[in-house]
Design a protein around this motif. Sequence first.
Motif, short mmCIF file in Angstrom:
data_model
loop_
_atom_site.label_atom_id
_atom_site.label_comp_id
_atom_site.label_asym_id
_atom_site.label_seq_id
_atom_site.Cartn_x
_atom_site.Cartn_y
_atom_site.Cartn_z
N SER A 275 -5.14 3.49 -2.91
CA SER A 275 -4.08 4.11 -3.69
C SER A 275 -4.24 5.63 -3.70
N SER A 276 -3.16 6.34 -4.01
CA SER A 276 -3.23 7.79 -4.11
C SER A 276 -3.80 8.25 -5.44
N ILE A 277 -3.97 7.31 -6.37
CA ILE A 277 -4.59 7.61 -7.65
C ILE A 277 -5.81 6.72 -7.84
N VAL A 278 -6.66 7.09 -8.78
CA VAL A 278 -7.86 6.30 -9.04
C VAL A 278 -7.50 5.16 -9.98
N GLU A 279 -7.59 3.95 -9.48
CA GLU A 279 -7.25 2.77 -10.27
C GLU A 279 -7.91 1.55 -9.65
N VAL A 280 -7.94 0.47 -10.41
CA VAL A 280 -8.38 -0.84 -9.91
C VAL A 280 -7.24 -1.80 -10.15
N THR A 281 -6.74 -2.41 -9.07
CA THR A 281 -5.60 -3.30 -9.18
C THR A 281 -6.05 -4.76 -9.17
N ALA A 282 -5.12 -5.65 -9.48
CA ALA A 282 -5.42 -7.08 -9.51
C ALA A 282 -5.89 -7.55 -8.14
N ASN A 283 -6.92 -8.36 -8.12
CA ASN A 283 -7.49 -8.94 -6.90
C ASN A 283 -8.11 -7.91 -5.97
N GLN A 284 -8.36 -6.70 -6.47
CA GLN A 284 -8.98 -5.68 -5.61
C GLN A 284 -10.43 -6.04 -5.33
N LEU B 54 0.83 -1.20 0.00
CA LEU B 54 0.00 0.00 0.00
C LEU B 54 0.87 1.25 0.00
N LEU B 55 1.95 1.22 0.76
CA LEU B 55 2.86 2.36 0.79
C LEU B 55 3.41 2.63 -0.61
N ALA B 56 3.74 1.58 -1.33
CA ALA B 56 4.25 1.73 -2.70
C ALA B 56 3.21 2.39 -3.59
N ARG B 57 1.93 2.04 -3.38
CA ARG B 57 0.87 2.67 -4.17
C ARG B 57 0.67 4.11 -3.76
N ARG B 58 0.89 4.42 -2.48
CA ARG B 58 0.71 5.78 -2.00
C ARG B 58 1.80 6.73 -2.50
N VAL B 59 3.04 6.25 -2.59
CA VAL B 59 4.12 7.13 -3.04
C VAL B 59 4.11 7.32 -4.55
N ASN B 60 3.34 6.48 -5.24
CA ASN B 60 3.17 6.66 -6.68
C ASN B 60 2.06 7.68 -6.90
N SER C 140 -17.71 1.93 -10.50
CA SER C 140 -18.92 1.19 -10.85
C SER C 140 -18.73 0.40 -12.13
N LYS C 141 -17.92 0.94 -13.03
CA LYS C 141 -17.67 0.30 -14.31
C LYS C 141 -16.59 -0.77 -14.22
N ASN C 142 -15.61 -0.59 -13.33
CA ASN C 142 -14.42 -1.43 -13.36
C ASN C 142 -14.20 -2.32 -12.12
N LEU C 143 -14.94 -2.07 -11.05
CA LEU C 143 -14.74 -2.86 -9.83
C LEU C 143 -16.00 -3.65 -9.51
N GLN C 144 -15.89 -4.95 -9.58
CA GLN C 144 -17.04 -5.83 -9.35
C GLN C 144 -17.58 -5.64 -7.93
N GLY C 145 -18.89 -5.46 -7.83
CA GLY C 145 -19.54 -5.33 -6.54
C GLY C 145 -19.66 -3.91 -6.05
N TYR C 146 -19.07 -2.94 -6.75
CA TYR C 146 -19.10 -1.56 -6.25
C TYR C 146 -20.50 -0.95 -6.35
N THR C 147 -21.22 -1.26 -7.42
CA THR C 147 -22.57 -0.73 -7.57
C THR C 147 -23.47 -1.21 -6.44
N GLU C 148 -23.34 -2.49 -6.08
CA GLU C 148 -24.12 -3.04 -4.97
C GLU C 148 -23.72 -2.39 -3.65
N TYR C 149 -22.44 -2.10 -3.51
CA TYR C 149 -21.97 -1.42 -2.29
C TYR C 149 -22.59 -0.03 -2.17
#
Length: 232
Positions: free
Chosen positions: A143-152, A67-73, A210-219
């Motif tokens: 992450s510090s940026i908007v993205e969807v990573t593997a297994n998220q 997570l730290l690696a994602r934050r410094v990016n 909602s478009k890229n992360l499964q289950g987000y719309t239901e959340y």
Amino acid sequence: MNTADTVTSSLKIKTLLSFVELIAIIVLFLFVPAGSFNFWEAWVYSIIYVVSSATITFDLWKTNPELLARRVNAGPGAEKEKTQKITHFFVILLFIAFLVISALDHRFGWSHVPFYIVVLGDVLVVSGYYLLFLVFRENAFASSIVEVTANQKVITTGPYSIVRHPLYVSGLIIMLGTPLALGSWWSLLTFIPLTLVILWRLLDEEKFLSKNLQGYTEYCQKVRYRLIPFLW
């Protein structure tokens, strides 16, 4: 040096550079415009800001280096979506505006903020960082940026069971506390455009997730409020 050692070394360098950048920003956009180091509100705020950032960084280094690696990016250039590049840029610009306006306010004596209001501002900054700490403990994908990573996966526990965007809530609390902690009523006006930019970023992020992360719309159907419980 093996791959793991190379990654660790790279993370150390990026983390150190991020702190150097943070201190440079504080000196360049706070103390330089103030024209003096005789600015106790700025010293207290800077210590709180740096210590809080260091504490969270150290905790992530020990518990979740991924997570730290994602934050410094970080930074607008790291964003993948055009809208997020724009909003990220304006968030940085407005944060700098908080510092510069507060510094000029101190230099020319535009505001007269009571001591207890300054303390309230410091408390808000600390509270915002504490919420940020809780968010990172709960969400390994923050992450510090908007993205969807593997297994998220969608996080629905902790602060995320109350509002959808506790990370933005923590940032807004810190930014609300900043001008108060620095003793500037005029800088507080910057909070208005910052909030509008955050709302723009947040709504665009929800479309992306909602478009890229499964289950987000239901959340979103389950947790109705984005930032403020029972309001919005």
